[in-house]
Design an enzyme around this catalytic site. Structure first.
Site, PDB file in Angstrom:
ATOM      1  CE  LYS A 140     -73.497  27.518   4.840  1.00  0.00           C
ATOM      2  NZ  LYS A 140     -74.902  27.120   5.119  1.00  0.00           N
ATOM      3  NE  ARG A 194     -80.749  35.158   6.639  1.00  0.00           N
ATOM      4  CZ  ARG A 194     -79.838  34.279   6.222  1.00  0.00           C
ATOM      5  NH1 ARG A 194     -78.766  34.045   6.975  1.00  0.00           N
ATOM      6  NH2 ARG A 194     -79.990  33.646   5.087  1.00  0.00           N
ATOM      7  NE  ARG A 240     -75.948  29.027  -0.700  1.00  0.00           N
ATOM      8  CZ  ARG A 240     -75.878  29.882   0.316  1.00  0.00           C
ATOM      9  NH1 ARG A 240     -74.733  30.311   0.762  1.00  0.00           N
ATOM     10  NH2 ARG A 240     -76.976  30.295   0.903  1.00  0.00           N
ATOM     11  NE  ARG A 283     -82.378  30.556   2.923  1.00  0.00           N
ATOM     12  CZ  ARG A 283     -82.375  30.762   4.234  1.00  0.00           C
ATOM     13  NH1 ARG A 283     -83.503  30.919   4.899  1.00  0.00           N
ATOM     14  NH2 ARG A 283     -81.242  30.803   4.882  1.00  0.00           N
ATOM     15  NE  ARG A 311     -80.723  32.036  10.329  1.00  0.00           N
ATOM     16  CZ  ARG A 311     -80.008  31.572   9.301  1.00  0.00           C
ATOM     17  NH1 ARG A 311     -78.867  30.949   9.528  1.00  0.00           N
ATOM     18  NH2 ARG A 311     -80.425  31.706   8.073  1.00  0.00           N
TER      19      ARG A 311
HETATM   20  P1  AMP Z   1     -76.818  32.646   3.487  1.00  0.00           P
HETATM   21  O1  AMP Z   1     -76.699  33.767   4.450  1.00  0.00           O
HETATM   22  O2  AMP Z   1     -75.517  31.980   3.209  1.00  0.00           O
HETATM   23  O3  AMP Z   1     -77.904  31.680   3.860  1.00  0.00           O
HETATM   24  O4  AMP Z   1     -77.256  33.290   2.093  1.00  0.00           O
HETATM   25  C1  AMP Z   1     -78.470  34.011   1.966  1.00  0.00           C
HETATM   26  C2  AMP Z   1     -78.815  34.179   0.502  1.00  0.00           C
HETATM   27  O5  AMP Z   1     -77.777  34.920  -0.153  1.00  0.00           O
HETATM   28  C3  AMP Z   1     -78.912  32.886  -0.308  1.00  0.00           C
HETATM   29  O6  AMP Z   1     -80.187  32.274  -0.174  1.00  0.00           O
HETATM   30  C4  AMP Z   1     -78.661  33.399  -1.717  1.00  0.00           C
HETATM   31  O7  AMP Z   1     -79.789  34.071  -2.235  1.00  0.00           O
HETATM   32  C5  AMP Z   1     -77.578  34.436  -1.474  1.00  0.00           C
HETATM   33  N1  AMP Z   1     -76.223  33.833  -1.527  1.00  0.00           N
HETATM   34  C6  AMP Z   1     -75.326  33.679  -0.517  1.00  0.00           C
HETATM   35  N2  AMP Z   1     -74.194  33.091  -0.946  1.00  0.00           N
HETATM   36  C7  AMP Z   1     -74.385  32.866  -2.270  1.00  0.00           C
HETATM   37  C8  AMP Z   1     -73.586  32.268  -3.284  1.00  0.00           C
HETATM   38  N3  AMP Z   1     -72.367  31.767  -3.021  1.00  0.00           N
HETATM   39  N4  AMP Z   1     -74.096  32.196  -4.537  1.00  0.00           N
HETATM   40  C9  AMP Z   1     -75.308  32.704  -4.837  1.00  0.00           C
HETATM   41  N5  AMP Z   1     -76.122  33.260  -3.916  1.00  0.00           N
HETATM   42  C10 AMP Z   1     -75.667  33.349  -2.644  1.00  0.00           C
END
Ligand code: AMP
Length: 219
Positions: A13, A160, A88, A171, A127
């Site tokens: 994404k 990360r 999400r 996750r 990553r």
């Molecule tokens: P990502 O970079 O999209 O993988 O997001 C990393 C982390 O940020 C996720 O594992 C969640 O802890 C938090 N996060 C990102 N987007 C959301 C969302 N829309 N709702 C809740 N937590 C989020």
């Protein structure tokens, strides 16, 4: 044009969001990137969010929804936006739909990036990300020209905190339980465009662009 990129962690994404943002001249809104910037700057929001992020759980809807609402009201989102990592869960999707409807807007396309679990784990565990511009790299498939240094902005590349083996599992489970129901939610609304998220980055971009074109004619 308002687009949602939907898919599990590691589906691509972020990578595709950046490319599509340039292609369609609309901003990419990554809730993960916004949250990580808050964590880095130790804001009150970042301090709250961190404990959820570190264990792979979702940050509370109250925090994330407010953040996205503020962002999509900004002037650069007038012609559209690409949501990466939001919504999400069903509650977030409902609020988003209502907020956009109140502004006389809506979602045009939900791109469902489909990738098998084995590939997701390989992508996530290898990553690496730029601390400054959030460009993505991979220790095998996409190395920077100079080790540890971002090709695009020269900043440091890091792993990360949530790309560790145990957090990746958590996750992916959260995706299955909380986010996957959005596939049906947006399918029922006629907005879901599934695409094959495996293979070369350029090919996937082309598949997404084709799905957007086709979706325009079907709605
Ligand atoms: P990502 O970079 O999209 O993988 O997001 C990393 C982390 O940020 C996720 O594992 C969640 O802890 C938090 N996060 C990102 N987007 C959301 C969302 N829309 N709702 C809740 N937590 C989020």
């Amino acid at each position: 044009m308002n687009i949602i990129l939907l898919g599990p962690p590691g589906a691509g994404k972020g990578t595709q969001g950046k490319i599509l943002s340039e292609r369609y001249s609309i901003p990419q809104i990554s809730t993960g990137d916004i949250l990580r910037a808050n964590v880095k700057n130790k804001t009150a929001l970042g301090v709250k969010a961190r404990e959820f992020m570190d264990r792979g759980a979702l940050v509370s809807d109250g925090i994330v929804v407010g953040m996205v609402e503020d962002r999509i009201r900004m002037v650069d989102c007038k012609a559209g936006f690409i949501l990466d990592g939001f919504p999400r869960n069903l509650a977030q999707a409902d609020v988003l739909g209502k907020t956009l409807a109140e502004a006389g807007k809506g979602i045009d396309h939900v791109i469902g990036m489909e990738v098998d679990k084995k590939t997701l784990i390989k992508r996530l565990s290898g990553r690496r990300v730029c601390r400054k511009c959030a460009a993505n790299y991979h220790i095998v498939y996409s190395q920077p020209l100079n080790q540890g240094i971002c090709d695009k902005c020269g900043a440091e590349i890091y792993q990360r905190d949530d790309d560790t083996e145990e957090t990746i599992g958590a996750r992916l489970d959260v995706y299955e339980q909380e986010t996957k129901p959005l596939v049906k939610y947006y399918t029922d609304k006629g907005l879901y465009r599934p695409i094959d998220g495996m293979g070369a980055v350029d090919q996937i971009t082309k598949t997404i662009a084709d799905a957007i074109e086709k979706g325009k004619h079907n709605t």
